[in-house]
Design a protein around this motif. Sequence first.
Motif, PDB file in Angstrom:
ATOM      1  N   HIS B 560       0.883  -1.053   0.172  1.00 46.41           N
ATOM      2  CA  HIS B 560      -0.165  -0.126  -0.129  1.00 46.41           C
ATOM      3  C   HIS B 560       0.852   1.321   0.060  1.00 46.41           C
ATOM      4  CE1 HIS B 560      -3.221  -2.506   2.313  1.00 46.41           C
ATOM      5  NE2 HIS B 560      -3.238  -3.053   1.004  1.00 46.41           N
ATOM      6  N   ALA B 563       2.833   1.434  -3.335  1.00 46.55           N
ATOM      7  CA  ALA B 563       2.296   2.184  -4.504  1.00 46.55           C
ATOM      8  C   ALA B 563       1.707   3.369  -4.089  1.00 46.55           C
ATOM      9  CB  ALA B 563       0.779   1.339  -4.381  1.00 46.55           C
ATOM     10  N   LYS B 564       1.260   4.010  -3.252  1.00 46.41           N
ATOM     11  CA  LYS B 564       1.131   5.399  -3.013  1.00 46.41           C
ATOM     12  C   LYS B 564       2.554   6.297  -3.487  1.00 46.41           C
ATOM     13  CE  LYS B 564      -2.091   5.196   0.928  1.00 46.41           C
ATOM     14  NZ  LYS B 564      -2.288   5.616   2.127  1.00 46.41           N
ATOM     15  N   GLN B 565       3.605   5.638  -3.073  1.00 46.40           N
ATOM     16  CA  GLN B 565       4.925   6.296  -3.484  1.00 46.40           C
ATOM     17  C   GLN B 565       5.374   6.212  -5.014  1.00 46.40           C
ATOM     18  OE1 GLN B 565       7.529   4.434  -0.568  1.00 46.40           O
ATOM     19  NE2 GLN B 565       7.064   6.044   0.932  1.00 46.40           N
ATOM     20  N   GLY B 566       4.512   5.182  -5.711  1.00 43.08           N
ATOM     21  CA  GLY B 566       5.004   5.086  -6.844  1.00 43.08           C
ATOM     22  C   GLY B 566       6.058   4.375  -7.173  1.00 43.08           C
ATOM     23  N   VAL B 624      -4.353  -6.132  -2.000  1.00 42.10           N
ATOM     24  CA  VAL B 624      -3.430  -5.476  -2.094  1.00 42.10           C
ATOM     25  C   VAL B 624      -3.408  -4.751  -3.762  1.00 42.10           C
ATOM     26  CG1 VAL B 624      -1.620  -6.926  -1.068  1.00 42.10           C
ATOM     27  CG2 VAL B 624      -2.471  -7.772  -3.213  1.00 42.10           C
ATOM     28  N   SER B 625      -2.535  -3.771  -3.901  1.00 40.51           N
ATOM     29  CA  SER B 625      -2.727  -2.925  -4.995  1.00 40.51           C
ATOM     30  C   SER B 625      -1.510  -3.381  -6.166  1.00 40.51           C
ATOM     31  CB  SER B 625      -2.781  -1.724  -4.514  1.00 40.51           C
ATOM     32  OG  SER B 625      -2.906  -0.922  -5.743  1.00 40.51           O
ATOM     33  N   GLN B 626      -1.634  -2.682  -7.088  1.00 38.92           N
ATOM     34  CA  GLN B 626      -0.454  -2.652  -7.898  1.00 38.92           C
ATOM     35  C   GLN B 626      -0.228  -1.259  -8.670  1.00 38.92           C
ATOM     36  OE1 GLN B 626      -1.640  -6.044 -10.320  1.00 38.92           O
ATOM     37  NE2 GLN B 626      -1.274  -4.933 -11.833  1.00 38.92           N
ATOM     38  N   VAL B 627       1.062  -1.204  -9.123  1.00 37.85           N
ATOM     39  CA  VAL B 627       1.179   0.152  -9.806  1.00 37.85           C
ATOM     40  C   VAL B 627       1.528  -0.201 -11.202  1.00 37.85           C
ATOM     41  CG1 VAL B 627       1.785   1.501  -7.729  1.00 37.85           C
ATOM     42  CG2 VAL B 627       3.769   0.207  -9.088  1.00 37.85           C
ATOM     43  N   ASP B 628       1.313   0.782 -12.030  1.00 37.08           N
ATOM     44  CA  ASP B 628       1.552   1.012 -13.426  1.00 37.08           C
ATOM     45  C   ASP B 628       2.918   1.287 -13.494  1.00 37.08           C
ATOM     46  OD1 ASP B 628       1.114   0.448 -16.238  1.00 37.08           O
ATOM     47  OD2 ASP B 628       0.445   2.634 -16.284  1.00 37.08           O
ATOM     48  N   ALA B 643       5.709  10.371   3.839  1.00 38.06           N
ATOM     49  CA  ALA B 643       5.588   9.448   2.733  1.00 38.06           C
ATOM     50  C   ALA B 643       4.659  10.301   1.854  1.00 38.06           C
ATOM     51  CB  ALA B 643       4.401   8.477   2.987  1.00 38.06           C
ATOM     52  N   GLY B 644       5.141  10.456   0.546  1.00 31.66           N
ATOM     53  CA  GLY B 644       4.293  11.145  -0.593  1.00 31.66           C
ATOM     54  C   GLY B 644       5.028  12.242  -0.892  1.00 31.66           C
ATOM     55  N   MET B 669      11.144   4.075  -9.600  1.00 33.56           N
ATOM     56  CA  MET B 669       9.667   4.412 -10.176  1.00 33.56           C
ATOM     57  C   MET B 669       9.450   3.915 -11.575  1.00 33.56           C
ATOM     58  SD  MET B 669       9.255   7.992  -8.222  1.00 33.56           S
ATOM     59  CE  MET B 669       7.383   7.974  -8.467  1.00 33.56           C
ATOM     60  N   GLY B 670      10.647   3.395 -12.131  1.00 39.89           N
ATOM     61  CA  GLY B 670      10.331   2.757 -13.568  1.00 39.89           C
ATOM     62  C   GLY B 670      11.023   1.326 -13.596  1.00 39.89           C
TER      63      GLY B 670
END
Lengths: 916, 916
Positions: B560, B563-566, B624-628, B643-644, B669-670
Amino acid sequence: MIRTAQTAKSFTLEAKGKAAPIIVSSDDWPGVQHAADEFAQDVQRVTGALPTRSAQASDVDAVLVGTMGHSSLIDDLVRSGKLSTAGVAGQWEAGVTEVVENPMPGVKRALVIAGADKRGTIFGLYTLSEQIGVSPWYWWADVPVKTHDALYVKAGRHVMATPAVKYRGIFLNDEAPALTNWAQEKFGGKNSKFYTHVFELLLRLRANYLWPAMWDNAFNEDDPLNPKLADEYGIVMGTSHHEPMIRAQKEWHKHGTGEWDYTTNKDVLTKFWTEGIARNKEYESTITIGMRGDGDMAMSASANTKLLEGIVADQRKIIAEKADPKVKNPQIWALYKEVQEYYEKGMRVPDDVTLLWCDDNWGNNRRLPTAAERKRPGGAGIYYHFDYVGDPRSYKWLNVTPITKVWEQMHLALQYGADRVWIVNVGDLKPMEFPIEFFLTMARDPKLWDKDHLQQYTDAWSAREFGAEHGAEIGELISGYSKLNRRRTPELLEPETYSFTEGHEADRVQAEWAALVKKADAVRTQLPQEYQAAYFELAYYPVKASAVVNDMMFAAGRNHLYAKQGRASANHWADVTRSLFAEDAKLSAEYNGLLDGRWNHMMDQTHLGYYAWFDPPRNIMPAVSQVDVPQTTQLGVYPEGGAGKYMHKPLPEFDSVNRQTRTIDLGLMGTKPVSFTATTSAPWIVLSKMSGDVVSDEAIAVSIDWSKAPKGRSEGSVTITDSTHNATKVMLNANNLAHTRGFVEDAGAVTIDAAQFMENDAASGVRWEVLPDFGETRSGIESFPVLAPSTEKLNEQACVSYEFTLTSAGTRTLETILAPTLPFQPDHGLRFTVGLDHAAAITADMWPKLTDEEWRKAVSDGVRRVSVPLGELAAGAHTMHVCRVDAGVVLERFVIYGEHRPGEYLGPIESAVAKP
Amino acid sequence: MIRTAQTAKSFTLEAKGKAAPIIVSSDDWPGVQHAADEFAQDVQRVTGALPTRSAQASDVDAVLVGTMGHSSLIDDLVRSGKLSTAGVAGQWEAGVTEVVENPMPGVKRALVIAGADKRGTIFGLYTLSEQIGVSPWYWWADVPVKTHDALYVKAGRHVMATPAVKYRGIFLNDEAPALTNWAQEKFGGKNSKFYTHVFELLLRLRANYLWPAMWDNAFNEDDPLNPKLADEYGIVMGTSHHEPMIRAQKEWHKHGTGEWDYTTNKDVLTKFWTEGIARNKEYESTITIGMRGDGDMAMSASANTKLLEGIVADQRKIIAEKADPKVKNPQIWALYKEVQEYYEKGMRVPDDVTLLWCDDNWGNNRRLPTAAERKRPGGAGIYYHFDYVGDPRSYKWLNVTPITKVWEQMHLALQYGADRVWIVNVGDLKPMEFPIEFFLTMARDPKLWDKDHLQQYTDAWSAREFGAEHGAEIGELISGYSKLNRRRTPELLEPETYSFTEGHEADRVQAEWAALVKKADAVRTQLPQEYQAAYFELAYYPVKASAVVNDMMFAAGRNHLYAKQGRASANHWADVTRSLFAEDAKLSAEYNGLLDGRWNHMMDQTHLGYYAWFDPPRNIMPAVSQVDVPQTTQLGVYPEGGAGKYMHKPLPEFDSVNRQTRTIDLGLMGTKPVSFTATTSAPWIVLSKMSGDVVSDEAIAVSIDWSKAPKGRSEGSVTITDSTHNATKVMLNANNLAHTRGFVEDAGAVTIDAAQFMENDAASGVRWEVLPDFGETRSGIESFPVLAPSTEKLNEQACVSYEFTLTSAGTRTLETILAPTLPFQPDHGLRFTVGLDHAAAITADMWPKLTDEEWRKAVSDGVRRVSVPLGELAAGAHTMHVCRVDAGVVLERFVIYGEHRPGEYLGPIESAVAKP
């Protein structure tokens, strides 16, 4: 005015491969010269023939273009009596377009386009451009030019009146990552190569005003040609509400020394501002005065009225000294956020300054001029938003503002005298094409499209871009996606926004999106190849991408609910969520890749996974769960209206007027399929299936055969038995009603769309009128005219009334669902009265106290909810009167409920009406 | 008492393959006969030789077993003067075990086991069983019997005293799905084949009391042998708190007609109850009187004191008429939930009735007898919980009750006179083996193990089960997992329970679990095969499965946050979450599969995905989430404490006493790796690395070289530059302190464990004492003796004091972290006083108002938090005095903080102490 076949005395703009020449005096404005060149190219785009810019001996027809008092060509025509300037000359941005016979020696017939001023002429040209088939968006949205073999202009005189709003424009803002990365790739930055495209767009839209991008951008310094070309093209430049004296925030960061604080750093600030005014003194500008804190923040607590009044006085001294008196640049004081509070506490600026009132960043005007303020010579304007970075969550991805809302709020603004400046924050410009044009069109000529013809506007706009045969369909897509998105912006949408357990709400909303997507897909297959890019940008992508985000939330919501229920299919919905997340990324990439990357980066904006006001650094998929599914045979039975094993209760009530269908969901709780049989306790209970196999998720629809059901309330049950002999009994109640009138209570709530009134009684020259398609559901109603004074006395109020029947006695609450209008006049709130039967009416105020928290909830929900206690009511028929006190109240729905407040986000579906 | 080698005059229980015979008079109790058989088998289990049950001519040694006054054998010995009954005869469950020379003709030496009553004899036998090497858990937890070639009993007399608590037992409750499914598979239900195993276990544990399973179970009817065998074995049966008159709830559902309502259905209820008393009149029972609503719910609002008193009077009439006067069955009135309220409002029952006080279902006694109540002849008891189905969330999976807590609350109970009945809800029985035995042991002989020797108890228990060489290690595992689980039960644990952004709390807690698992793994490899099953059940599974659940939450929490942090690694943590979810299922399956499925279903209990009080139908993985993640090169920089991207702020302060290490996290982040370099603004800033490659997640540790840092506060910064030349500057402050005393403020908070007092001053015969290992962190302190009266006058209060230093002046709040003790005496609360320096002390009460909401938070958190405002404090040294008013207050920690309340769930790590 434009014809493709010759008529009597029509002017031939082009025929047989030859276009009439376009003649402009060399002494006319450079902007006019430029527009004439563009117009010539437009003729070529349409016909293939490029008009020459000077007359040849062989020409008998010519287009004569010029500005009254600034063109020897036009002035000669006026002097010779060939052209009348009556009703035009001296009027801001007015003009005349007329077919004139024998205007001058050697020209047999002329199409004269004459403006009362520079933009009057330019707008005349671009009006014709649009009419011959060049969309204002031909470059910015790839709208194909409609070609013709010949173009004729019908004989006659057409006067273009002065626009209703003097300065009409857009603000490129919140422009990273999309616009910034795109402009960097295509032009190397936001330089004049970029901006001339913006200028041209604005002029084609017959707008005149621009606030340039300012996120680490300095319009005047980044490229010195920027302000020069803006002025030449005819664009009036402003700076954003917190950048005074024609100086960008970035310039201060570059040149400023010391603090951005007038109490401690007055000399530096004075010099900084003086340079700004001097630098741009030759150009048409609006000059923002006053001051906010650095970086668009409120000034320190020690800032006060006296200080700000002193700053304004000092700024006006600089302007008086350094500005060119010939360029009559208005001064603007933006009453944004806390600055409005200073004003309300008594801070004033001289009367010639334009007061720029601001919406709440969510399209709701915070304040409109009072009767006294309307007398100020400086007048007033509005700073509006189609895009916002801030609380409660930014919206900077897609258009989420239906024009029904724009019309309602900007109609109010205009009626209350805010007609000097209309500026709207449009984010990255794309994909806000549609609301931008509506906003600017309404600013120019608000009478053109009224509240009853906004869908026709949308259809006509779509027909212009895509052809008449697709106008209505695409119009429906555009109004559809913006309306559905405004219910809850994609950024605010959560898996649990819409109810999965009450009224099948999530299913219904998802079906609305699916219907739009189906239509969008159908149109896509029908449109020729050359329209595909424009269609994707203007309609398909916003519809499809919004639907994908909604579907993703629905999938995640189902995953969450089904996991709690222990349903094996929860894992399937996790997969669906993941695949929709991938589809969202694919759609953004498709936009960025259109026409070999012409709009690359324009869809870089993240829009998924907001958890605070700012955008997440990456798109984040809604979190999904999974369940541990044992290798067993087990059927899960989930009756409508409840979730989880400890929530068993009867199905929501059935009644003979609403004739509900309820569902009992069936799902697997193990890996192995199950079969089931269903039985009923009475012959009047009807099931959609009595047995079957469950291999994933199934549902049994339960309804009542009212011809067989006993009179009054009866109990019954449905029993589901699975192949392992486990039985689940679901209780139900059926109410076979007699003697009902009006809307009949449906399982504990009467829900009425405000427009469905039984009677509508005007009073004091005021009446309620329907705003078609307004708001989140069917429509809204508002009292007109909006300038009518408040009517506090009951017998002076315009009223609508509704009849409804309660199926049981008890305490009831009325929840009114309203547009989130803000109390825009300082001396009163937004009141209405509610009277039930013959009881004394209750006065309700939309905002007894306007707290940040309540405001955040209202703009997040897209509606304001106000509850009115109705007390103990008898079963049976009642009449409710809802009456107007203050202008601006827009009612959308009423929900009258008892013990249980319905859980649907939009409220329940409308109750059925008793048959007479 | 037991030896494996012969000593002078020792009794030979077994040697050279021959066991001494066991002789019991035929006129003794059947339960004694049965226990003697079991004991004989125990001897065989240990030695391989089965003792005969009658003497042979060849025997010279024999075990003589019998009950005084109920055994001709024993009575003869007493009469002949061979055995003294002094201090034993007539004492409830007392007994003597003695080696007697020449007890009778033909027997040269006897081991006499003589009870003052039936259970006195039985307990004598099972005490010996345990001593020769048969664990009470040999059947229920597969503890291997330790075999010996020979067994001798040292000569001498050993008297077993009357237990401190008269009725000591367990309640099998909330027994589905685990115990129910297991018993169904193994025995075909909870019949006498099942229950005799329970009876035997209780007797081996020297308990005497059982409340049978009652979730759709009826002990007396399901198998008529159940009550008969219970009585024969020697078990006193009760019914649960809401099942009066020896009748199960299920019996009412089967036989009852009409409502469970005495006002409307008295005749039916009277008949129902009369049958219950008559049916079981020959058996030892406790008879629950009074009434709750059907299904363990509160009675209707119309229920009142007068009605309940009437019900009790009528019930006693039935008992007087139908019960057998020879069987002296006590009557019990359970003061559960709302019934306690009736009592407090004045409802009373006759003085001979035992008042059964109940904890709050979470191990905190709600009420203990007052001085007046302690005089009642009926006495009082306690209904306690190791398992619960209810608010805020059930706990029915693993043991979450450390014995430190049991000791503290049950010590209070005993001191306040609740010594007639101790009954504990143990859920499915397994895996509560350890706390069950502690509870019953303490009830029998509370002096055996005091608060300072509880870890020794745990170690000794583990040594008995697994051998002395593993006692301490396994003891640590058992106390470790129960302590960590009680911080937050697995059911209440959420991904965000522990802080990821403050004090590295999540990392630290995870490390504690990892250390336990490491130890558990090491022991597992060392233990011989025959111990593996018992070890898995008693230690390994609870440690490992709890750690997996905690790790799963940490993984989901990281997912979590990242994900928020990318951060690209968010997706990795989603994978980890999924794999831990699978591991949890695998561990449950491993338990169920132990020893070819001997405990199949015992780990069927769901424990993941609670969202309300009841257990979810299936285990649900935390969402759980996922990031693009774009295919770019981008470094994310995440300084500790924030955070953030909009939360950048300096690192939490460094100081020269606490000598903190702070971290700057780096992440991708990539998709593409990045390299970085780090620089500092000053030579006193020390980084763990100055450059490197980031391929996933990295962290730079930042510390201060205090020998180089300037005196006082200094600013500095760390700049991280990535390979794409993006630079991020992280600010920091370092405070090189002089003149500090005591605990020194650490980044805005002073945190002190209560046991770390500087001075401890007794007063009025009372002093604070440490409860080692108590509570969530280091330990607790409580005032003793607990029966001492409240001390409201400051100068009569026992006090502890603490010295601390603030690094800046300002307003401070003291947060006290306390055990969630409830105000168990009706005439006062739970008070303590706090005095700072020379200011007047403030009196704090743990529960100014005991609301459901505050209670739910306290039991969820495992601690009660009470804040005391300290006002404006100067920088520098202070002394805090914390003094006792009421007994029962247990202090764990103090956190003194300023503007920011530290976000750690457990509070910050303890502040460092200034060096003298």
